[in-house]
Design a protein around this motif. Structure first.
Motif, PDB file in Angstrom:
ATOM      1  N   VAL A   1       0.925  -1.435  -0.227  1.00 13.52           N
ATOM      2  CA  VAL A   1       0.114  -0.071  -0.044  1.00 13.52           C
ATOM      3  C   VAL A   1       0.826   1.050  -0.077  1.00 13.52           C
ATOM      4  N   ASP A   2       0.620   2.195  -0.934  1.00 14.10           N
ATOM      5  CA  ASP A   2       1.351   3.491  -0.856  1.00 14.10           C
ATOM      6  C   ASP A   2       1.019   4.087   0.278  1.00 14.10           C
ATOM      7  N   ALA A   3       2.244   4.775   0.938  1.00 11.96           N
ATOM      8  CA  ALA A   3       2.161   5.339   2.363  1.00 11.96           C
ATOM      9  C   ALA A   3       1.195   6.217   2.411  1.00 11.96           C
ATOM     10  N   ARG A   4       1.093   7.205   1.110  1.00 13.91           N
ATOM     11  CA  ARG A   4       0.428   8.552   1.352  1.00 13.91           C
ATOM     12  C   ARG A   4      -1.211   8.003   1.548  1.00 13.91           C
ATOM     13  N   ALA A   5      -1.826   6.545   1.434  1.00 12.61           N
ATOM     14  CA  ALA A   5      -2.977   6.329   1.393  1.00 12.61           C
ATOM     15  C   ALA A   5      -3.553   6.470   2.849  1.00 12.61           C
ATOM     16  N   TYR A   6      -2.802   6.832   3.864  1.00 12.70           N
ATOM     17  CA  TYR A   6      -3.166   6.834   5.433  1.00 12.70           C
ATOM     18  C   TYR A   6      -3.151   8.172   5.704  1.00 12.70           C
ATOM     19  N   ALA A   7      -2.751   9.004   4.892  1.00  9.45           N
ATOM     20  CA  ALA A   7      -2.659  10.497   5.237  1.00  9.45           C
ATOM     21  C   ALA A   7      -4.120  11.092   5.541  1.00  9.45           C
ATOM     22  N   ALA A   8      -5.324  10.605   5.031  1.00  9.39           N
ATOM     23  CA  ALA A   8      -6.641  11.109   5.521  1.00  9.39           C
ATOM     24  C   ALA A   8      -7.097  10.537   6.774  1.00  9.39           C
ATOM     25  N   VAL A   9      -6.780   9.333   7.008  1.00  9.26           N
ATOM     26  CA  VAL A   9      -7.139   8.845   8.443  1.00  9.26           C
ATOM     27  C   VAL A   9      -6.189   9.123   9.628  1.00  9.26           C
ATOM     28  N   LEU A  10      -5.068   9.652   9.227  1.00  9.37           N
ATOM     29  CA  LEU A  10      -3.959   9.931  10.299  1.00  9.37           C
ATOM     30  C   LEU A  10      -3.861  11.733  10.685  1.00  9.37           C
ATOM     31  N   ARG A  11      -4.327  12.283   9.645  1.00  4.15           N
ATOM     32  CA  ARG A  11      -4.074  13.827   9.673  1.00  4.15           C
ATOM     33  C   ARG A  11      -4.842  14.264  11.016  1.00  4.15           C
ATOM     34  N   PRO A  12      -6.143  13.827  11.269  1.00  8.17           N
ATOM     35  CA  PRO A  12      -6.753  14.130  12.520  1.00  8.17           C
ATOM     36  C   PRO A  12      -5.911  14.261  13.718  1.00  8.17           C
ATOM     37  N   LEU A  13      -5.022  13.102  13.947  1.00  8.88           N
ATOM     38  CA  LEU A  13      -4.165  13.013  14.975  1.00  8.88           C
ATOM     39  C   LEU A  13      -3.079  14.120  14.577  1.00  8.88           C
ATOM     40  N   ALA A  14      -2.560  14.278  13.643  1.00 11.82           N
ATOM     41  CA  ALA A  14      -1.542  15.656  13.570  1.00 11.82           C
ATOM     42  C   ALA A  14      -2.175  16.788  13.846  1.00 11.82           C
ATOM     43  N   ARG A  15      -3.494  17.087  13.433  1.00 12.82           N
ATOM     44  CA  ARG A  15      -4.169  18.384  13.789  1.00 12.82           C
ATOM     45  C   ARG A  15      -4.242  18.365  15.339  1.00 12.82           C
ATOM     46  N   ALA A  16      -4.598  17.288  15.809  1.00 11.53           N
ATOM     47  CA  ALA A  16      -4.873  17.510  17.240  1.00 11.53           C
ATOM     48  C   ALA A  16      -3.631  17.513  18.229  1.00 11.53           C
ATOM     49  N   GLY A  17      -2.124  17.435  17.434  1.00 13.35           N
ATOM     50  CA  GLY A  17      -1.116  18.253  18.142  1.00 13.35           C
ATOM     51  C   GLY A  17      -0.029  16.924  18.131  1.00 13.35           C
ATOM     52  N   HIS A  18      -0.413  15.717  17.353  1.00 11.40           N
ATOM     53  CA  HIS A  18       0.639  14.579  17.626  1.00 11.40           C
ATOM     54  C   HIS A  18       1.453  14.532  16.449  1.00 11.40           C
ATOM     55  N   PRO A  19       2.708  14.721  16.281  1.00 14.55           N
ATOM     56  CA  PRO A  19       3.501  14.533  15.174  1.00 14.55           C
ATOM     57  C   PRO A  19       3.295  13.050  14.682  1.00 14.55           C
ATOM     58  N   ILE A  20       3.173  12.779  13.373  1.00 17.32           N
ATOM     59  CA  ILE A  20       2.971  11.826  12.577  1.00 17.32           C
ATOM     60  C   ILE A  20       4.220  11.467  11.762  1.00 17.32           C
TER      61      ILE A  20
ATOM     62  N   ASP B   1      13.797   3.644  14.336  1.00 16.14           N
ATOM     63  CA  ASP B   1      15.099   4.293  14.751  1.00 16.14           C
ATOM     64  C   ASP B   1      15.222   5.644  14.086  1.00 16.14           C
ATOM     65  N   ALA B   2      15.194   5.389  12.735  1.00 14.85           N
ATOM     66  CA  ALA B   2      15.491   6.839  11.869  1.00 14.85           C
ATOM     67  C   ALA B   2      14.576   7.739  12.234  1.00 14.85           C
ATOM     68  N   ALA B   3      13.097   7.367  12.550  1.00 12.41           N
ATOM     69  CA  ALA B   3      12.144   8.539  12.885  1.00 12.41           C
ATOM     70  C   ALA B   3      12.670   9.234  14.178  1.00 12.41           C
ATOM     71  N   ARG B   4      12.863   8.287  15.107  1.00 15.89           N
ATOM     72  CA  ARG B   4      13.444   9.101  16.375  1.00 15.89           C
ATOM     73  C   ARG B   4      14.680  10.071  16.402  1.00 15.89           C
ATOM     74  N   ASP B   5      15.704   9.413  15.470  1.00 20.75           N
ATOM     75  CA  ASP B   5      16.547  10.467  15.073  1.00 20.75           C
ATOM     76  C   ASP B   5      16.255  11.740  14.618  1.00 20.75           C
ATOM     77  N   ALA B   6      15.423  11.510  13.620  1.00 23.43           N
ATOM     78  CA  ALA B   6      14.846  12.811  13.042  1.00 23.43           C
ATOM     79  C   ALA B   6      14.007  13.758  13.667  1.00 23.43           C
ATOM     80  N   HIS B   7      13.421  13.071  14.802  1.00 20.39           N
ATOM     81  CA  HIS B   7      12.475  13.996  15.636  1.00 20.39           C
ATOM     82  C   HIS B   7      12.820  14.012  17.030  1.00 20.39           C
ATOM     83  N   PRO B   8      13.792  14.673  17.550  1.00 20.89           N
ATOM     84  CA  PRO B   8      14.359  14.605  18.884  1.00 20.89           C
ATOM     85  C   PRO B   8      13.512  15.201  19.755  1.00 20.89           C
ATOM     86  N   ALA B   9      12.602  16.166  19.474  1.00 21.69           N
ATOM     87  CA  ALA B   9      11.538  16.779  20.303  1.00 21.69           C
ATOM     88  C   ALA B   9      10.419  15.919  20.727  1.00 21.69           C
TER      89      ALA B   9
END
Length: 329
Positions: A149-168, A186-194
Protein backbone atom coordinates in the motif's frame (compact mmCIF):
# COMPACT_ATOMS: atom_id res chain seq x y z
CA UNK A 1 27.05 -12.63 -35.30
CA UNK A 2 24.51 -14.20 -37.58
CA UNK A 3 20.88 -14.51 -36.68
CA UNK A 4 19.74 -17.98 -35.68
CA UNK A 5 17.02 -19.57 -37.81
CA UNK A 6 13.84 -20.08 -35.79
CA UNK A 7 14.00 -23.86 -36.19
CA UNK A 8 17.51 -24.09 -34.69
CA UNK A 9 16.66 -22.33 -31.45
CA UNK A 10 16.39 -24.56 -28.43
CA UNK A 11 13.58 -24.64 -25.90
CA UNK A 12 15.61 -22.62 -23.40
CA UNK A 13 16.19 -19.89 -25.97
CA UNK A 14 12.50 -19.63 -26.73
CA UNK A 15 11.65 -19.66 -23.03
CA UNK A 16 14.20 -16.90 -22.42
CA UNK A 17 12.64 -14.80 -25.16
CA UNK A 18 9.20 -15.27 -23.60
CA UNK A 19 10.41 -14.34 -20.10
CA UNK A 20 12.32 -11.28 -21.33
CA UNK A 21 9.32 -10.11 -23.35
CA UNK A 22 7.03 -10.66 -20.37
CA UNK A 23 9.40 -8.67 -18.15
CA UNK A 24 9.34 -5.71 -20.51
CA UNK A 25 5.56 -5.89 -20.84
CA UNK A 26 5.02 -6.05 -17.06
CA UNK A 27 7.32 -3.10 -16.39
CA UNK A 28 5.50 -1.05 -19.04
CA UNK A 29 2.16 -2.07 -17.51
CA UNK A 30 3.28 -1.11 -13.99
CA UNK A 31 4.71 2.24 -15.09
CA UNK A 32 1.65 3.04 -17.20
CA UNK A 33 -0.89 2.17 -14.53
CA UNK A 34 0.95 3.72 -11.57
CA UNK A 35 2.08 6.87 -13.34
CA UNK A 36 3.09 9.62 -10.91
CA UNK A 37 2.62 7.29 -7.94
CA UNK A 38 6.05 5.80 -8.71
CA UNK A 39 7.86 8.96 -7.61
CA UNK A 40 6.11 8.83 -4.23
CA UNK A 41 7.16 5.27 -3.40
CA UNK A 42 10.29 4.17 -1.57
CA UNK A 43 13.05 4.21 -4.24
CA UNK A 44 13.56 0.44 -4.07
CA UNK A 45 10.65 -0.49 -6.34
CA UNK A 46 11.35 2.09 -9.09
CA UNK A 47 15.02 1.03 -9.02
CA UNK A 48 14.02 -2.61 -9.53
CA UNK A 49 11.76 -1.62 -12.42
CA UNK A 50 14.57 0.39 -14.00
CA UNK A 51 17.02 -2.49 -13.66
CA UNK A 52 14.59 -4.89 -15.33
CA UNK A 53 14.00 -2.44 -18.15
CA UNK A 54 17.75 -2.35 -18.77
CA UNK A 55 18.44 -6.07 -18.46
CA UNK A 56 15.38 -7.57 -20.20
CA UNK A 57 15.97 -5.98 -23.65
CA UNK A 58 19.60 -7.12 -23.55
CA UNK A 59 18.53 -10.67 -22.70
CA UNK A 60 15.94 -10.57 -25.46
CA UNK A 61 18.49 -9.40 -28.05
CA UNK A 62 21.07 -12.02 -27.04
CA UNK A 63 18.57 -14.85 -27.36
CA UNK A 64 17.37 -13.64 -30.74
CA UNK A 65 20.86 -13.50 -32.27
CA UNK A 66 22.39 -16.45 -30.41
CA UNK A 67 23.53 -19.29 -32.73
CA UNK A 68 24.67 -22.20 -30.60
CA UNK A 69 22.63 -24.22 -28.18
CA UNK A 70 24.11 -24.77 -24.74
CA UNK A 71 24.47 -28.27 -23.40
CA UNK A 72 25.56 -29.97 -20.20
CA UNK A 73 26.08 -27.94 -17.06
CA UNK A 74 25.73 -24.68 -18.96
CA UNK A 75 22.24 -25.67 -20.05
CA UNK A 76 21.35 -26.58 -16.46
CA UNK A 77 22.72 -23.28 -15.17
CA UNK A 78 20.78 -21.41 -17.82
CA UNK A 79 17.58 -23.29 -16.95
CA UNK A 80 17.96 -22.44 -13.25
CA UNK A 81 18.62 -18.79 -14.12
CA UNK A 82 15.56 -18.78 -16.34
CA UNK A 83 13.35 -20.16 -13.56
CA UNK A 84 14.65 -17.52 -11.15
CA UNK A 85 14.09 -14.82 -13.76
CA UNK A 86 10.52 -15.98 -14.33
CA UNK A 87 9.89 -15.91 -10.58
CA UNK A 88 11.36 -12.43 -10.42
CA UNK A 89 9.09 -11.22 -13.21
CA UNK A 90 6.07 -12.63 -11.36
CA UNK A 91 7.23 -10.93 -8.16
CA UNK A 92 7.47 -7.57 -9.92
CA UNK A 93 3.84 -7.88 -10.99
CA UNK A 94 2.76 -9.02 -7.53
CA UNK A 95 4.65 -6.15 -5.86
CA UNK A 96 2.69 -3.52 -7.78
CA UNK A 97 1.28 -1.40 -4.94
CA UNK A 98 -2.20 -0.06 -4.32
CA UNK A 99 -1.95 3.64 -5.18
CA UNK A 100 -3.23 6.28 -2.79
CA UNK A 101 -6.57 7.82 -3.75
CA UNK A 102 -8.72 10.68 -2.54
CA UNK A 103 -9.14 12.01 0.07
CA UNK A 104 -5.63 10.91 1.06
CA UNK A 105 -4.05 12.93 -1.77
CA UNK A 106 -5.72 16.11 -0.55
CA UNK A 107 -4.67 15.30 3.02
CA UNK A 108 -1.05 15.34 1.84
CA UNK A 109 -1.20 19.13 1.43
CA UNK A 110 0.08 21.44 4.14
CA UNK A 111 -2.20 24.07 5.66
CA UNK A 112 -2.30 26.39 8.67
CA UNK A 113 -2.73 23.46 11.07
CA UNK A 114 -0.55 20.66 9.70
CA UNK A 115 2.72 20.75 7.80
CA UNK A 116 3.27 17.76 5.52
CA UNK A 117 6.82 16.83 4.53
CA UNK A 118 7.46 13.95 2.15
CA UNK A 119 10.88 12.41 1.58
CA UNK A 120 12.04 9.27 -0.20
CA UNK A 121 11.64 7.15 2.95
CA UNK A 122 8.92 8.74 5.08
CA UNK A 123 6.00 11.15 5.34
CA UNK A 124 5.85 13.54 8.29
CA UNK A 125 2.67 15.32 9.37
CA UNK A 126 3.68 17.91 11.94
CA UNK A 127 1.29 20.10 13.98
CA UNK A 128 1.74 23.79 13.30
CA UNK A 129 1.78 26.39 16.05
CA UNK A 130 0.56 25.86 19.59
CA UNK A 131 -2.36 23.69 18.53
CA UNK A 132 -2.13 21.38 21.54
CA UNK A 133 -0.54 21.09 24.98
CA UNK A 134 3.10 20.10 25.15
CA UNK A 135 2.15 16.64 26.42
CA UNK A 136 0.48 15.89 23.10
CA UNK A 137 3.22 17.39 20.93
CA UNK A 138 5.75 15.20 22.73
CA UNK A 139 3.84 11.99 21.94
CA UNK A 140 4.34 11.05 18.29
CA UNK A 141 2.89 8.28 16.18
CA UNK A 142 5.09 6.13 13.97
CA UNK A 143 2.96 4.24 11.44
CA UNK A 144 3.70 1.22 9.25
CA UNK A 145 1.47 0.91 6.13
CA UNK A 146 -0.14 -2.36 5.12
CA UNK A 147 1.57 -4.64 2.61
CA UNK A 148 1.75 -3.24 -0.93
CA UNK A 149 0.00 0.00 0.00
CA UNK A 150 1.24 3.46 -0.98
CA UNK A 151 2.19 5.21 2.28
CA UNK A 152 0.22 8.31 1.28
CA UNK A 153 -3.00 6.26 1.48
CA UNK A 154 -3.07 6.76 5.26
CA UNK A 155 -2.79 10.55 5.21
CA UNK A 156 -6.54 11.17 5.53
CA UNK A 157 -7.14 8.88 8.51
CA UNK A 158 -4.00 10.03 10.36
CA UNK A 159 -4.20 13.76 9.66
CA UNK A 160 -6.75 14.38 12.48
CA UNK A 161 -4.16 13.00 14.91
CA UNK A 162 -1.61 15.53 13.65
CA UNK A 163 -4.13 18.36 13.82
CA UNK A 164 -4.79 17.39 17.45
CA UNK A 165 -1.11 17.96 18.17
CA UNK A 166 0.64 14.63 17.65
CA UNK A 167 3.58 14.46 15.21
CA UNK A 168 2.95 11.66 12.71
CA UNK A 169 5.59 9.74 10.77
CA UNK A 170 4.46 7.27 8.09
CA UNK A 171 7.16 4.91 6.88
CA UNK A 172 7.78 4.35 3.20
CA UNK A 173 8.79 0.70 3.04
CA UNK A 174 11.21 -0.87 0.54
CA UNK A 175 9.04 -2.73 -1.98
CA UNK A 176 6.08 -1.72 0.25
CA UNK A 177 6.72 -4.59 2.66
CA UNK A 178 6.81 -3.70 6.37
CA UNK A 179 9.35 -6.40 7.28
CA UNK A 180 11.84 -4.56 5.05
CA UNK A 181 11.42 -1.36 7.08
CA UNK A 182 12.21 -2.58 10.59
CA UNK A 183 14.89 0.08 10.99
CA UNK A 184 12.58 2.94 10.04
CA UNK A 185 11.45 3.57 13.63
CA UNK A 186 15.01 4.29 14.80
CA UNK A 187 15.44 6.67 11.86
CA UNK A 188 12.24 8.50 12.83
CA UNK A 189 13.40 8.92 16.42
CA UNK A 190 16.69 10.39 15.24
CA UNK A 191 14.90 12.79 12.91
CA UNK A 192 12.45 14.04 15.57
CA UNK A 193 14.35 14.65 18.82
CA UNK A 194 11.54 16.81 20.24
CA UNK A 195 9.28 13.76 20.42
CA UNK A 196 9.96 12.13 23.78
CA UNK A 197 7.55 9.18 23.46
CA UNK A 198 6.17 7.20 20.55
CA UNK A 199 3.02 5.25 19.88
CA UNK A 200 3.74 2.66 17.21
CA UNK A 201 0.93 1.84 14.84
CA UNK A 202 0.26 -0.01 11.65
CA UNK A 203 -2.33 -1.42 9.31
CA UNK A 204 -2.55 -5.14 8.53
CA UNK A 205 1.01 -6.50 8.04
CA UNK A 206 2.28 -3.08 9.09
CA UNK A 207 0.58 -3.55 12.45
CA UNK A 208 2.24 -6.94 12.88
CA UNK A 209 5.65 -5.33 12.38
CA UNK A 210 4.68 -2.37 14.59
CA UNK A 211 3.88 -4.82 17.38
CA UNK A 212 7.39 -6.29 17.15
CA UNK A 213 8.93 -2.81 17.11
CA UNK A 214 6.84 -1.70 20.10
CA UNK A 215 7.84 -4.79 22.06
CA UNK A 216 11.55 -4.17 21.46
CA UNK A 217 11.31 -0.38 21.77
CA UNK A 218 9.47 -0.09 25.08
CA UNK A 219 12.58 -0.50 27.23
CA UNK A 220 14.81 2.03 25.50
CA UNK A 221 15.67 5.14 27.48
CA UNK A 222 15.55 7.43 24.45
CA UNK A 223 12.05 8.21 23.15
CA UNK A 224 10.58 4.83 24.08
CA UNK A 225 7.52 3.15 22.62
CA UNK A 226 4.67 3.94 25.01
CA UNK A 227 1.72 2.49 23.10
CA UNK A 228 0.67 0.20 20.25
CA UNK A 229 -2.11 1.13 17.82
CA UNK A 230 -3.32 -1.69 15.59
CA UNK A 231 -5.46 -1.03 12.52
CA UNK A 232 -7.12 -4.26 11.31
CA UNK A 233 -4.09 -6.16 12.57
CA UNK A 234 -2.72 -8.48 15.22
CA UNK A 235 0.72 -9.65 16.42
CA UNK A 236 2.56 -12.57 14.86
CA UNK A 237 3.09 -14.26 18.23
CA UNK A 238 2.30 -14.09 21.93
CA UNK A 239 3.14 -10.66 23.36
CA UNK A 240 0.71 -10.86 26.28
CA UNK A 241 3.43 -10.94 28.94
CA UNK A 242 6.32 -9.11 27.29
CA UNK A 243 4.33 -6.09 26.05
CA UNK A 244 3.92 -3.74 29.03
CA UNK A 245 2.44 -0.72 27.28
CA UNK A 246 -1.17 0.19 26.40
CA UNK A 247 -2.59 -1.36 23.24
CA UNK A 248 -5.56 -0.29 21.12
CA UNK A 249 -6.91 -2.69 18.48
CA UNK A 250 -9.27 -1.07 15.97
CA UNK A 251 -10.93 -3.42 13.49
CA UNK A 252 -13.84 -3.60 11.08
CA UNK A 253 -16.78 -5.97 11.31
CA UNK A 254 -16.73 -6.43 7.51
CA UNK A 255 -13.00 -7.10 7.22
CA UNK A 256 -12.34 -10.03 4.90
CA UNK A 257 -8.60 -10.24 5.66
CA UNK A 258 -8.08 -9.43 9.35
CA UNK A 259 -11.44 -11.03 10.01
CA UNK A 260 -13.41 -10.58 13.26
CA UNK A 261 -12.52 -14.18 14.14
CA UNK A 262 -8.78 -13.46 13.74
CA UNK A 263 -9.05 -10.27 15.80
CA UNK A 264 -10.89 -12.18 18.52
CA UNK A 265 -8.20 -14.88 18.51
CA UNK A 266 -5.51 -12.20 18.96
CA UNK A 267 -6.83 -11.33 22.42
CA UNK A 268 -4.73 -14.09 23.97
CA UNK A 269 -1.58 -12.70 22.28
CA UNK A 270 -2.06 -9.17 23.65
CA UNK A 271 -2.06 -7.75 27.19
CA UNK A 272 -5.23 -8.41 29.17
CA UNK A 273 -6.13 -4.71 29.32
CA UNK A 274 -5.92 -4.18 25.53
CA UNK A 275 -8.74 -1.99 24.25
CA UNK A 276 -10.70 -3.48 21.35
CA UNK A 277 -12.78 -1.16 19.18
CA UNK A 278 -14.87 -2.59 16.35
CA UNK A 279 -16.04 -0.25 13.58
CA UNK A 280 -19.40 -1.70 12.56
CA UNK A 281 -19.69 -2.11 8.80
CA UNK A 282 -16.04 -1.21 8.05
CA UNK A 283 -13.85 -3.26 5.71
CA UNK A 284 -10.10 -3.86 5.62
CA UNK A 285 -9.38 -1.30 2.89
CA UNK A 286 -11.30 1.47 4.69
CA UNK A 287 -8.40 1.91 7.09
CA UNK A 288 -6.64 3.64 4.19
CA UNK A 289 -7.61 5.32 0.94
CA UNK A 290 -6.44 3.05 -1.86
CA UNK A 291 -9.55 1.47 -3.32
CA UNK A 292 -10.89 -2.08 -2.97
CA UNK A 293 -8.58 -4.94 -2.04
CA UNK A 294 -8.80 -8.58 -3.20
CA UNK A 295 -10.14 -10.87 -0.49
CA UNK A 296 -11.84 -8.04 1.39
CA UNK A 297 -15.60 -7.80 1.98
CA UNK A 298 -17.95 -5.04 0.91
CA UNK A 299 -18.34 -2.37 3.61
CA UNK A 300 -21.77 -1.29 4.73
CA UNK A 301 -20.77 2.21 5.85
CA UNK A 302 -19.33 5.07 3.78
CA UNK A 303 -15.55 5.56 3.71
CA UNK A 304 -15.85 8.94 5.44
CA UNK A 305 -17.82 7.44 8.36
CA UNK A 306 -15.24 4.68 8.76
CA UNK A 307 -12.33 7.16 8.75
CA UNK A 308 -14.07 9.41 11.26
CA UNK A 309 -14.65 6.55 13.69
CA UNK A 310 -11.12 5.16 13.25
CA UNK A 311 -9.58 8.58 13.88
CA UNK A 312 -11.84 9.17 16.90
CA UNK A 313 -10.86 5.86 18.50
CA UNK A 314 -7.19 6.62 17.82
CA UNK A 315 -7.45 10.07 19.38
CA UNK A 316 -9.17 8.65 22.45
CA UNK A 317 -6.29 6.22 22.88
CA UNK A 318 -3.66 8.93 22.42
CA UNK A 319 -5.45 11.20 24.90
CA UNK A 320 -5.07 8.58 27.62
CA UNK A 321 -1.36 8.21 26.92
CA UNK A 322 -0.78 11.97 26.77
CA UNK A 323 -2.68 12.49 30.03
CA UNK A 324 -0.32 10.07 31.73
CA UNK A 325 2.70 12.00 30.52
CA UNK A 326 3.56 9.59 27.73
CA UNK A 327 3.34 6.40 29.75
CA UNK A 328 -0.35 5.54 29.32
CA UNK A 329 -0.30 3.60 32.62
Amino acid sequence: MESTPAGRRGILAWASIVVATAAIAIVVWVVTTLGATLVHLHPAYPVVLGAVLLIAPLALWRNIVRRARRRGWRAVARAVTLVLAAAGVAAIAWLKPFAAAQPALTAMRSDAYVRVIETATQITMAPRGETAPAAQREVGVFFQPGALVDARAYAAVLRPLARAGHPIVIAKQPLNIAFLATGAFDAARDAHPAVTSWVLGGHSLGGTVAALQADSGQTTSRAPAVGLLLYASYPAGDLSSSLRIPVESISGSRDGLATPAKISASRSDLPADTRFTVIRGASHAQFGSYGPQPGDREPTIPDQDARTQIAAASLSFLAVISAEGGSGR
